[in-house]
Design an enzyme around this catalytic site. Structure first.
Site, short mmCIF file in Angstrom:
data_model
loop_
_atom_site.label_atom_id
_atom_site.label_comp_id
_atom_site.label_asym_id
_atom_site.label_seq_id
_atom_site.Cartn_x
_atom_site.Cartn_y
_atom_site.Cartn_z
N GLY A 1 0.82 -1.19 0.00
CA GLY A 1 0.00 0.00 0.00
C GLY A 1 0.86 1.25 0.00
O GLY A 1 2.06 1.21 0.26
N ALA B 1 8.17 5.88 7.42
CA ALA B 1 7.10 5.55 6.49
C ALA B 1 6.67 4.11 6.72
O ALA B 1 7.42 3.30 7.28
CB ALA B 1 7.57 5.73 5.04
N CYS C 1 5.76 9.70 -0.50
CA CYS C 1 4.41 9.26 -0.13
C CYS C 1 3.33 10.06 -0.85
O CYS C 1 2.19 10.16 -0.38
CB CYS C 1 4.22 9.29 1.37
#
Length: 204
Positions: free
Chosen positions: A67, A133, A164
């Site tokens: 993801g 992250a 991101c």
């Protein structure tokens, strides 16, 4: 839970091993944490867009199945991959993400660094700069991939991307925020233990 330190590794090699582990594990397979340091690589999550890589680069770019969006991994960064059976742990993806984020925040607190979360922006931040992250993949209640924490690295490759997916997102690292001389391995070991403790307290 087994903790395995794999040292410096190419990303593709570890990604392949994660998929194999997840696809072949059964109900009796122990969960594992893999500690890794990667050679330079940009990884793109399933939500990543090509325009988030801002310039031509000699650094390899890998489209992954995790993801999230694009990020950078390189030497001086702690990677911990979480290979968990969520059904056996009795928790959902949302809860395991909270556990990972809180583990990082608790680790940073031991260095007297106040970290926080941002609504709608997964990861851990110091003021407005991102220090960690995370991105996961779930397959039949089993997860793989995990977290990255910037320790003492060359941050310049982050300039080549929208980290991101966020334009002009600042990044930071532990060595710029503390005088501690803890090594990458010491920090990874501390973080792993905090994470294991969280999981143990929250399993059902």
């Amino acid at each position: 839970m087994r903790v395995i330190n794999l040292g410096r590794q190419d990303y593709l090699n570890i990604w392949d091993k994660m998929k194999t582990f997840t696809n072949t594990r059964d109900k009796n397979t122990k969960d594992e944490l893999w500690i890794v340091e990667h050679n330079p690589v940009f990884t793109q999550g399933v939500s990543s867009k090509p325009e988030h890589i801002l310039s031509n680069t000699d650094i390899p770019i890998v489209q992954t199945d995790r993801g999230g969006q694009v990020t950078y991994h390189g030497p001086g960064q702690v990677i911990i991959y979480c290979l968990f059976d969520l059904k056996r742990l009795g928790m959902g993806v949302k809860r395991i993400i909270e556990i990972i984020e809180n583990s990082i925040i608790d680790l940073l607190r031991t260095y007297t660094i106040k970290a926080h979360l941002k609504s709608g922006a997964p990861g851990v931040y110091i003021d407005n700069a991102k220090i960690a992250a995370l991105g996961l993949r779930i397959k039949q209640s089993r997860i793989y991939h995990g977290l990255s924490l910037n320790i003492d690295m060359d941050l310049s490759p982050f300039i080549q991307i929208n980290p991101c997916g966020y334009q002009n997102l600042k990044v930071t690292q532990l060595c710029d925020l503390t005088d501690s001389r803890d090594t990458l391995n010491i920090i990874a070991k501390k973080l792993s233990q905090i994470l294991i403790n969280y999981v143990s307290r929250n399993r059902h």
